[in-house]
Scaffold this motif. Structure first.
Motif, PDB file in Angstrom:
ATOM      1  N   ALA A  35       5.733  14.400  17.372  1.00  0.00           N
ATOM      2  CA  ALA A  35       4.668  15.408  17.424  1.00  0.00           C
ATOM      3  C   ALA A  35       4.800  16.414  16.284  1.00  0.00           C
ATOM      4  N   HIS A  36       6.028  16.794  15.951  1.00  0.00           N
ATOM      5  CA  HIS A  36       6.232  17.756  14.868  1.00  0.00           C
ATOM      6  C   HIS A  36       5.809  17.178  13.529  1.00  0.00           C
ATOM      7  N   THR A  37       6.083  15.891  13.323  1.00  0.00           N
ATOM      8  CA  THR A  37       5.673  15.253  12.065  1.00  0.00           C
ATOM      9  C   THR A  37       4.149  15.187  11.962  1.00  0.00           C
ATOM     10  N   ILE A  38       3.494  14.928  13.077  1.00  0.00           N
ATOM     11  CA  ILE A  38       2.023  14.879  13.071  1.00  0.00           C
ATOM     12  C   ILE A  38       1.430  16.215  12.626  1.00  0.00           C
ATOM     13  N   GLY A  39       2.044  17.318  13.043  1.00  0.00           N
ATOM     14  CA  GLY A  39       1.482  18.636  12.783  1.00  0.00           C
ATOM     15  C   GLY A  39       1.901  19.284  11.482  1.00  0.00           C
ATOM     16  N   GLU A  40       2.722  18.595  10.663  1.00  0.00           N
ATOM     17  CA  GLU A  40       3.189  19.206   9.416  1.00  0.00           C
ATOM     18  C   GLU A  40       2.027  19.451   8.452  1.00  0.00           C
ATOM     19  N   PHE A  41       2.076  20.601   7.776  1.00  0.00           N
ATOM     20  CA  PHE A  41       1.027  20.907   6.798  1.00  0.00           C
ATOM     21  C   PHE A  41       1.618  21.397   5.466  1.00  0.00           C
ATOM     22  N   GLY A  42       2.286  22.563   5.520  1.00  0.00           N
ATOM     23  CA  GLY A  42       2.782  23.160   4.284  1.00  0.00           C
ATOM     24  C   GLY A  42       3.763  22.267   3.548  1.00  0.00           C
ATOM     25  N   LEU A  43       4.634  21.625   4.299  1.00  0.00           N
ATOM     26  CA  LEU A  43       5.649  20.779   3.679  1.00  0.00           C
ATOM     27  C   LEU A  43       5.017  19.572   2.983  1.00  0.00           C
ATOM     28  N   VAL A  44       4.099  18.883   3.684  1.00  0.00           N
ATOM     29  CA  VAL A  44       3.502  17.682   3.102  1.00  0.00           C
ATOM     30  C   VAL A  44       2.588  18.048   1.932  1.00  0.00           C
ATOM     31  N   LEU A  45       1.985  19.230   1.984  1.00  0.00           N
ATOM     32  CA  LEU A  45       1.132  19.657   0.872  1.00  0.00           C
ATOM     33  C   LEU A  45       1.968  19.928  -0.372  1.00  0.00           C
ATOM     34  N   MET A  46       3.169  20.521  -0.191  1.00  0.00           N
ATOM     35  CA  MET A  46       4.020  20.848  -1.327  1.00  0.00           C
ATOM     36  C   MET A  46       4.610  19.600  -1.973  1.00  0.00           C
ATOM     37  N   ILE A  47       5.124  18.689  -1.158  1.00  0.00           N
ATOM     38  CA  ILE A  47       5.835  17.532  -1.718  1.00  0.00           C
ATOM     39  C   ILE A  47       4.899  16.357  -1.979  1.00  0.00           C
ATOM     40  N   GLY A  48       3.797  16.273  -1.200  1.00  0.00           N
ATOM     41  CA  GLY A  48       2.932  15.106  -1.329  1.00  0.00           C
ATOM     42  C   GLY A  48       1.606  15.381  -1.989  1.00  0.00           C
ATOM     43  N   GLY A  49       1.197  16.628  -2.033  1.00  0.00           N
ATOM     44  CA  GLY A  49      -0.114  16.931  -2.596  1.00  0.00           C
ATOM     45  C   GLY A  49      -1.226  16.460  -1.679  1.00  0.00           C
ATOM     46  N   ASN A  50      -2.298  16.001  -2.274  1.00  0.00           N
ATOM     47  CA  ASN A  50      -3.488  15.620  -1.493  1.00  0.00           C
ATOM     48  C   ASN A  50      -4.132  14.397  -2.124  1.00  0.00           C
ATOM     49  N   LEU A  51      -3.418  13.274  -2.070  1.00  0.00           N
ATOM     50  CA  LEU A  51      -3.900  12.042  -2.684  1.00  0.00           C
ATOM     51  C   LEU A  51      -4.486  11.137  -1.601  1.00  0.00           C
ATOM     52  N   PRO A  52      -5.806  10.892  -1.627  1.00  0.00           N
ATOM     53  CA  PRO A  52      -6.423  10.054  -0.595  1.00  0.00           C
ATOM     54  C   PRO A  52      -5.774   8.677  -0.514  1.00  0.00           C
ATOM     55  N   GLY A  53      -5.450   8.271   0.730  1.00  0.00           N
ATOM     56  CA  GLY A  53      -4.854   6.955   0.940  1.00  0.00           C
ATOM     57  C   GLY A  53      -3.366   6.901   0.682  1.00  0.00           C
ATOM     58  N   GLN A  54      -2.787   7.975   0.121  1.00  0.00           N
ATOM     59  CA  GLN A  54      -1.352   7.966  -0.190  1.00  0.00           C
ATOM     60  C   GLN A  54      -0.616   9.107   0.512  1.00  0.00           C
ATOM     61  N   THR A  55      -1.123  10.320   0.362  1.00  0.00           N
ATOM     62  CA  THR A  55      -0.426  11.475   0.959  1.00  0.00           C
ATOM     63  C   THR A  55      -1.378  12.391   1.730  1.00  0.00           C
ATOM     64  N   ARG A  56      -2.647  12.040   1.814  1.00  0.00           N
ATOM     65  CA  ARG A  56      -3.619  12.912   2.499  1.00  0.00           C
ATOM     66  C   ARG A  56      -3.576  12.621   3.997  1.00  0.00           C
ATOM     67  N   VAL A  57      -2.715  13.358   4.710  1.00  0.00           N
ATOM     68  CA  VAL A  57      -2.584  13.166   6.155  1.00  0.00           C
ATOM     69  C   VAL A  57      -3.662  13.992   6.867  1.00  0.00           C
ATOM     70  N   ALA A  58      -3.699  13.889   8.195  1.00  0.00           N
ATOM     71  CA  ALA A  58      -4.797  14.494   8.960  1.00  0.00           C
ATOM     72  C   ALA A  58      -4.843  16.017   8.814  1.00  0.00           C
ATOM     73  N   SER A  59      -3.672  16.662   8.813  1.00  0.00           N
ATOM     74  CA  SER A  59      -3.669  18.127   8.705  1.00  0.00           C
ATOM     75  C   SER A  59      -4.239  18.582   7.364  1.00  0.00           C
ATOM     76  N   ILE A  60      -3.963  17.826   6.301  1.00  0.00           N
ATOM     77  CA  ILE A  60      -4.523  18.143   4.987  1.00  0.00           C
ATOM     78  C   ILE A  60      -6.028  17.877   4.980  1.00  0.00           C
ATOM     79  N   ALA A  61      -6.431  16.795   5.656  1.00  0.00           N
ATOM     80  CA  ALA A  61      -7.853  16.454   5.707  1.00  0.00           C
ATOM     81  C   ALA A  61      -8.655  17.555   6.411  1.00  0.00           C
ATOM     82  N   ILE A  62      -8.090  18.121   7.462  1.00  0.00           N
ATOM     83  CA  ILE A  62      -8.772  19.216   8.173  1.00  0.00           C
ATOM     84  C   ILE A  62      -8.979  20.398   7.226  1.00  0.00           C
ATOM     85  N   TYR A  63      -7.945  20.744   6.491  1.00  0.00           N
ATOM     86  CA  TYR A  63      -8.025  21.861   5.541  1.00  0.00           C
ATOM     87  C   TYR A  63      -9.107  21.597   4.488  1.00  0.00           C
ATOM     88  N   ASP A  64      -9.135  20.361   3.978  1.00  0.00           N
ATOM     89  CA  ASP A  64     -10.141  20.006   2.969  1.00  0.00           C
ATOM     90  C   ASP A  64     -11.555  20.142   3.511  1.00  0.00           C
TER      91      ASP A  64
END
Length: 221
Positions: free
Chosen positions: A155-184
């Motif tokens: 559950a904690h991994t599902i809800g991560e936002f700041g960490l995945v944005l810093m290390i993964g950015g926002n690449l569709p299909g590669q690092t754009r997870v659901a929390s980033i998609a909501i922000y977008d």
């Protein structure tokens, strides 16, 4: 209203892989912390617990610096293993492992520490090694703690936002997870799409927690 399902599947994939690896790492680590009298154990526990008190952006920032191709570690990984962790799914997995580690270790450690010491002493008296005692005596008797660690990590991994944005950015299909998609979607004023992603995460989180409480109740009866 077309919905891009990639962020949802990517989030579930990231949470599943992270939880599986954390289970493999967290059980022996929690067992060592619960049974060990190592003098520097508080130092190890402090390092493991740091993600609980640090802002995700702080952890992400240092991981970004450490694994950047401009750092010696990032350059070595890229040159030796052809592995780039920044802005990649592999980097998200590694960052999630570090950030969710205490959510796996602490419940299992607490479960093991709450078991009667006499069980361990009886196993040792019968000639069982600490490892066999852990796997065959202690772990089978702390199933609720194991389940709690697995669910909290997922559950904690599902809800991560700041960490995945810093290390993964926002690449569709590669690092754009659901929390980033909501922000977008919110930034683009696409509130209906943001609502779909948010509602899916809310429903999934509710079902996971409901399952945990139901199973724990059956186990402890």
């Amino acid at each position: 209203m077309p919905i891009d399902w990639d962020p949802i599947w990517l989030t579930l994939r990231l949470a599943s892989i992270t939880t599986f690896i954390l289970l493999l790492i967290g059980v022996p680590l929690a067992g060592w912390l619960a049974l060990s009298r190592f003098r520097l154990k508080p130092l190890v526990e402090t390092v493991i617990s740091l993600p609980l008190v640090l802002p995700p952006s702080v952890v992400g920032f240092y991981l970004l610096l450490a694994f950047s191709p401009n750092s010696w570690l990032g350059a070595w990984l890229l040159r030796t293993l052809n592995l780039q962790l920044v802005f990649s799914f592999e980097g998200l997995v590694l960052a999630s492992l570090l950030y969710s580690l205490p959510f796996m270790v602490h419940p299992i450690q607490a479960g093991l520490e709450n078991l009667p010491i006499s069980w361990r002493e009886a196993a040792y008296t019968l000639g069982q090694s600490p490892v066999r005692t852990l796997w065959h005596v202690l772990l089978p008797n702390c199933k609720p703690a194991l389940l709690t660690g697995i669910v909290l990590s997922f559950a904690h991994t599902i809800g991560e936002f700041g960490l995945v944005l810093m290390i993964g950015g926002n690449l569709p299909g590669q690092t754009r997870v659901a929390s980033i998609a909501i922000y977008d979607e919110v930034e683009l004023l696409h509130f209906e799409s943001a609502h779909v992603y948010a509602a899916l995460l809310l429903g999934l989180s509710f079902l996971i927690l409901l399952l945990v409480y139901a199973i724990n109740k059956r186990v402890t009866i």
